[in-house]
Scaffold this active site. Sequence first.
Site, short mmCIF file in Angstrom:
data_model
loop_
_atom_site.label_atom_id
_atom_site.label_comp_id
_atom_site.label_asym_id
_atom_site.label_seq_id
_atom_site.Cartn_x
_atom_site.Cartn_y
_atom_site.Cartn_z
CB ALA A 65 4.93 2.95 12.33
N GLY A 109 -0.19 1.85 11.21
CA GLY A 109 -0.39 2.55 12.49
C GLY A 109 -1.45 3.63 12.40
CD GLU A 112 -1.70 -1.10 14.00
OE1 GLU A 112 -0.75 -0.36 13.66
OE2 GLU A 112 -1.53 -2.24 14.43
CD GLU A 132 0.69 -2.73 9.74
OE1 GLU A 132 -0.18 -3.20 8.96
OE2 GLU A 132 0.43 -1.89 10.61
N1 CAA Z 1 6.80 6.15 6.78
C1 CAA Z 1 7.69 7.05 6.36
N2 CAA Z 1 7.50 7.81 5.27
C2 CAA Z 1 6.35 7.65 4.59
C3 CAA Z 1 5.37 6.74 4.99
C4 CAA Z 1 5.62 5.97 6.17
N3 CAA Z 1 4.74 5.10 6.66
N4 CAA Z 1 4.34 6.79 4.13
C5 CAA Z 1 4.66 7.72 3.24
N5 CAA Z 1 5.87 8.25 3.49
C6 CAA Z 1 6.59 9.28 2.75
C7 CAA Z 1 7.14 8.73 1.44
O1 CAA Z 1 8.36 8.06 1.68
C8 CAA Z 1 7.31 10.00 0.65
O2 CAA Z 1 8.46 10.67 1.09
P1 CAA Z 1 9.54 11.24 -0.01
O3 CAA Z 1 8.78 12.28 -0.76
O4 CAA Z 1 10.62 11.78 0.85
O5 CAA Z 1 9.92 10.09 -0.86
C9 CAA Z 1 6.11 10.82 1.08
O6 CAA Z 1 5.69 10.28 2.33
C10 CAA Z 1 4.94 10.73 0.10
O7 CAA Z 1 4.64 9.36 -0.09
P2 CAA Z 1 4.50 8.67 -1.53
O8 CAA Z 1 5.37 9.38 -2.53
O9 CAA Z 1 4.73 7.23 -1.38
O10 CAA Z 1 2.98 9.02 -1.84
P3 CAA Z 1 1.98 8.17 -2.78
O11 CAA Z 1 0.77 9.03 -2.89
O12 CAA Z 1 2.67 7.73 -4.02
O13 CAA Z 1 1.66 6.84 -1.94
C11 CAA Z 1 1.03 5.61 0.03
C12 CAA Z 1 0.93 6.94 -0.76
C13 CAA Z 1 0.30 4.50 -0.74
C14 CAA Z 1 0.34 5.85 1.36
C15 CAA Z 1 2.52 5.21 0.22
O14 CAA Z 1 3.21 6.34 0.73
C16 CAA Z 1 2.73 4.07 1.17
O15 CAA Z 1 2.51 2.93 0.81
N6 CAA Z 1 3.16 4.37 2.41
C17 CAA Z 1 3.49 3.36 3.41
C18 CAA Z 1 2.21 2.74 3.99
C19 CAA Z 1 2.58 1.65 4.97
O16 CAA Z 1 3.18 0.66 4.62
N7 CAA Z 1 2.23 1.83 6.24
C20 CAA Z 1 2.48 0.88 7.31
C21 CAA Z 1 3.71 1.30 8.08
S1 CAA Z 1 4.23 0.07 9.24
C22 CAA Z 1 3.25 0.32 10.62
O17 CAA Z 1 2.42 1.19 10.65
C23 CAA Z 1 3.49 -0.63 11.75
C24 CAA Z 1 2.46 -0.58 12.81
O18 CAA Z 1 1.65 -1.47 12.97
C25 CAA Z 1 2.41 0.53 13.73
#
Ligand code: CAA
Length: 258
Positions: A65, A109, A112, A132
Amino acid sequence: MTYENILVARDGRVGIITLNRPKALNALCDALIDDLGGALDEFEADEGIGAIILTGSEKAFAAGADIKEMKDRSFMDVYLSDFITKGWERVASCRKPVIAAVAGFALGGGCEVAMMCDIIIAAENAKFGQPEITLGIIPGAGGTQRLTRALGKAKAMDLVLTGRMMDAAEAERCGLVSRIVPAEKLMEEALAVAGKIASMSLPITLFAKESVNRAFETSLAEGLRFERRMFHAAFATEDQSEGMSAFAEKRPAQFKHR
Ligand code: CAA
């Protein structure tokens, strides 16, 4: 219709939806979920489509998400809008088979949504996880339930409580994905599988999908009763008659409804 966050294409009887928010690793913002629902509505209504592929980019199926969109929401915001249920479950409610072709990150998500699909085909670089817990929340689009049903309690607890990622090989070992392919072959394989499914009788395919899904909702006795009813109903279709006649006549079946 035109969409901002996804690309929509077709290949014969296969509908292809590509998540397309590269700057955010396909994070599932509200607008993307709306687009996805719209495309699924279109493909579901289209009799020329027998199966759907849902995919992302080489780097990310979807990184979850959209955290930036979500971070300032209050309990009342998410509770009153029924955040996550609304829209997201559209993938699970699709009556036609949906194949997730996953490369790169399928997190939160993203994992999921992949699990809402019927078959997951993974590229060798795919990574699955429910991170999460690291954000101070829990999975909210079915992760605690579908992961547990797919992998069992031990693995689900391991993933949900630590937030760690698992690679494609581990995901295949524990039954989350049905096959792993080299990244460059992902779409070729997904299209082959989806094309095969779409060549079958559409109503019988819907019977089969609904029957397998029933296994997750009922007792064995009820599930078997449901299967039996659907099995009997298959004999009311022209495609049963054609399928069996074709076998007896040693020729390929020409299903009417596909
Ligand atoms: N939401 C919003 N933006 C996101 C995102 C997310 N889930 N995942 C990545 N991005 C964005 C980053 O903020 C970044 O944007 P900027 O360039 O503007 O800073 C861009 O995508 C590239 O990401 P990274 O620089 O972080 O890329 P990376 O290769 O270094 O890392 C990653 C990749 C490990 C996937 C890391 O991006 C990450 O940990 N993302 C979040 C993963 C996460 O926690 N997901 C769960 C979300 S909560 C959810 O999903 C609830 C549910 O049950 C529905």
